[in-house]
Design an enzyme around this catalytic site. Structure first.
Site, short mmCIF file in Angstrom:
data_model
loop_
_atom_site.label_atom_id
_atom_site.label_comp_id
_atom_site.label_asym_id
_atom_site.label_seq_id
_atom_site.Cartn_x
_atom_site.Cartn_y
_atom_site.Cartn_z
N GLU A 76 0.66 -1.10 0.07
CA GLU A 76 0.08 -0.08 -0.07
C GLU A 76 0.88 1.41 -0.18
OE1 GLU A 76 -3.12 0.20 -0.59
OE2 GLU A 76 -3.57 2.13 -0.15
N ASP A 77 2.03 1.22 0.68
CA ASP A 77 2.77 2.58 1.09
C ASP A 77 4.08 2.54 0.36
OD1 ASP A 77 0.64 3.61 2.40
OD2 ASP A 77 1.26 3.06 4.52
#
Ligand code: MN
Length: 735
Positions: A76-77
């Site tokens: 996600e990051d």
């Protein structure tokens, strides 16, 4: 900050043969991809996944889960991809990370209270593996513990979400301590003043109550010893949120809440629970109505204990909870309470299988656990196999049955949206109206004014709402068509018996008889009934003119058909050629015209329409066997459009000698005649004879005659016959 070695030590303590290597590699990978990133607090980002992994050791999670703790934010990051995770850490870890990535992409902001339950369900449904939820909860716990670093304006909504969504999930999984901590942390940010105030009051009480707690503990312990029961006794003040909730729920002042003290007795077995309860009740008077036996009737999350409230030594109320060690473990650790490790993989301790029943129930899982792989399988479950959770582009949630399609979705918003939907975008991409929707899909329905539902939709919609609305629409549409058809048939019937339709209609006589003799609402419903074939024009005429002898005139009927039809033709403005079918029937639209399957009429054939209730007008060959027994009142004279260009399938049965090349010759002849072969079947080969069945598309009977003659001219062909029972319905529906 927690150190990697601490985590590894903890894991090996409860799972000596754990795959520590995968945890180490996950740590290294996480450190690499998160490098340079910082949390809002200024700490290196890595501290977060490390803390999450550490929290997971408290649940005695297996190595892939601890590794996922390190990796949970990487896709996600950071630039890391799920494929990379799969290549490096294998299928199991990548599936877990993928589940967390999907959950991270759902935005729960600004949700209404009433939707919270649906969101909890959706998280469970999307997770597909209980371990994903446990990791998500650990992630949320650490975020809540460090919420101070977030900007003030964001804290409230995150805390609200935690209280509405995640604390109840922790409760549902039966993880008591996590639920309590999430609740208290949430309250701290939702209502900081109350939290501080209540916290202060509780601190004061605590100091106050220390002696008191000791006295009660000693009294209970003494009694247990007296009866030779081994047990642990502890006393505590209830957590801030539970007191806050009680004050709010019952509208009480702090001082009015008198059972803020809770004592816990933990004994070895079930019988001792009831024995201990008896002892407590013999020392202090129980408060009526406050006794709860959650052992006999466990809570929905399978929490078990006996709760009783008694009047304590100084007349103060106090709650006493009594449970076995097993029950306590389940209450605090839920899912992980009875994990044991064998060769690094979790298995269920067989001896404690019965206390593990709660999760079995939760999962609607009925199999016996034989090995660790099977156990892991049971963690991958469909929590809500019957429901799918979807969103409108505005973020409103819709819960539909599994298998629901965009059309179901459209009807769930509004009937008009359903009726007018022409297309759909699923997660921003164009999709098909009949496709299956999946959890979390954002569904945008495209509509067009004036668009109408299709009968085909009934083949794929799953909700009863959509089905009912589509059927209703079709029925309404048929009613309109039946009205037109019925009026037409009625007019024709009147003419057949030399009655002036227009004049009778104007005089109001038709309406009067419709209402008085047929109990109908008026002329429209009369025509509709005639259109459905429920009332015949003759039957109506007999009521209209009871004294006239209509039967005597019937002999003239055949000759009248032509005349009647001739008249129709002159009134060409009132006539509608039904596009596509090549059939002329006054005032009747294509939708209501279908070709009979039994005889398959071709342009040029003599045809007749049969009024068929609920189906409209079915076109048969005039000599079709099916019409033999039919009430002639139901027949409508019709004709083909002049010079129509169409192609209709026809069935040909060709009997030939079973010789080489004859089939090729037949196909060739048909092709030469510019006809299309739709299908070909060798029906039988008996002796030296072969019977072939062709379905051929032809334009009209002249065309058919040409093909038949060409086939007959082939040397080995013995017989060519047009046969029935082959033709599908052609009257097309509007989309
Ligand atoms: Mn995280």
């Amino acid at each position: 900050m927690v150190r990697l070695d601490d985590i590894l030590d903890k894991v090996s303590a409860y799972n000596p043969s754990a795959d520590l290597e995968i945890i180490r590699r996950a740590y290294v990978f996480s450190a690499k991809v998160h490098e340079g990133q910082t949390r809002r607090s200024g700490e290196p980002y890595l501290s977060h996944p490390m803390e999450v992994a550490e929290i997971l050791t408290h649940f005695k999670m297996d190595a892939p889960v601890i590794a996922t703790g390190f990796l949970h934010d990487t896709v996600e990051d950071t630039h890391a991809t799920i494929k990379e995770i799969k290549d490096l850490f294998g299928e199991e870890v990548s599936t877990l990370v993928d589940g967390l990535t999907k959950l991270a992409r759902i935005n729960f902001d600004r949700r209404e209270d009433r939707e919270a339950e649906n969101f909890r369900k959706m998280i469970l449904a999307m997770a597909k593996d209980i371990r994903v939820i446990v990791i998500k909860l650990a992630d949320r716990l650490h975020n809540m513990r460090t919420l101070d670093a977030m900007p003030v304006e964001k804290r409230g909504s995150i805390a609200r979400e935690t209280l509405d969504i995640y604390a109840p999930l922790a409760n549902r999984l039966g993880i008591g301590w996590l639920k309590t901590e999430l609740e208290d942390l949430s309250l701290k940010y939702i209502d900081p003043e109350k939290y501080a105030w209540l916290g202060g009051l509780l601190e004061e009480k605590k100091a106050d109550k220390e002696q008191y707690i000791k006295k009660v503990k000693d009294t209970i312990k003494g009694k247990l010893e007296e009866y030779g029961v081994e047990g642990e006794v502890s006393g505590r003040l209830k957590n801030i949120h539970s007191i806050y909730a009680k004050m709010k729920e019952r509208d009480l002042e702090f001082d009015d809440i008198n059972d803020i003290l809770a004592f816990r007795i933990i004994v070895e077995d079930l019988n001792q629970c009831y024995l201990a309860m008896g002892m407590v009740h013999s020392i202090w008077k129980p408060v009526p109505g406050r006794f709860k036996d959650y052992i006999a009737i466990p809570k929905p999350n399978f929490y078990q204990a006996i709760h009783t409230t008694v009047v304590g030594p100084y007349g103060e109320r106090m709650e006493v909870q009594i449970k076995t060690r097993d029950m306590h473990m389940v209450a605090e650790y839920g899912i992980a309470a009875h994990w044991k490790y064998k060769e690094g993989k979790p298995v269920v301790d067989k001896k404690r299988d019965s206390s593990f029943a709660w999760i079995r129930q939760l999962l609607e899982w009925q199999r016996d656990l034989k090995d660790s792989d099977e156990f892991l399988d049971t963690l991958k479950v469909d929590f809500f196999p019957e429901e799918v959770f979807l969103f409108t582009p505005e973020g409103d949630m819709k819960v539909l049955p599994v298998g629901a399609t965009p059309v179901d979705f459209a009807y769930s918003i509004h009937t008009d949206i359903g009726h007018r939907c022409i297309g759909v975008k699923v997660n921003g991409k164009r999709g098909w109206l009949g496709e299956r929707l999946h959890n979390g899909d954002v569904v945008e329905v495209l509509t067009d004014e004036g668009h109408a539902p299709s009968r085909d939709w009934l083949k794929f919609v799953v909700t009863s709402r959509a089905k009912a609305r589509i059927r209703q629409w079709i029925k309404g549409e048929e009613r309109t068509e039946s009205l037109k058809l019925g009026r037409n048939i009625c007019e024709e019937g009147f003419m057949r018996y030399a009655v002036d339709f227009e004049a009778t209609l104007k005089s109001g006589e038709i309406e009067r008889v419709a209402i008085e003799d047929f109990s109908l609402e008026g002329v429209d419903s009369l025509f509709t009934q005639i259109g459905y074939g429920k009332i015949s024009p003759l039957g109506f005429l007999k009521k209209l003119y009871p004294k006239r002898d209509f039967d005597a005139k019937e002999t003239k009927k055949p000759s009248r058909f032509g005349k009647v039809f001739g008249k129709f033709k002159k009134k060409s403005s009132a006539r509608s050629a039904t596009a596509g079918t090549g059939i002329i029937v006054r005032g009747v639209e294509e939708r209501m015209v279908r070709f009979a399957k039994c005889c398959g009429p071709l342009p040029g054939d003599k045809i007749v329409g049969l009024i068929t209730p609920g189906e409209g007008l079915i076109i048969h060959l005039k000599q079709c066997k099916k019409l033999f027994d039919v009430n002639r009142e139901r027949l409508v004279d019709i004709q083909w459009e002049k010079d129509i260009i169409t192609s209709r399938p026809v069935n040909l049965e060709v009997t030939s000698k079973d010789e080489k090349g004859v089939l090729a010759a037949m196909c060739n002849v048909i092709k030469e005649a510019d006809a299309n072969i739709i299908s070909l079947k060798i029906d039988s080969a008996i002796g030296n004879k072969a019977v072939c069945r062709f379905v051929v598309e032809v334009m009209n009977i002249t065309h058919l005659k040409k093909i038949t003659e060409s086939l007959e001219s082939i040397k080995d062909v013995l017989k060519v016959k047009r046969v029935a029972d082959s033709v599908e319905v052609v009257g097309k529906e509007k989309p």
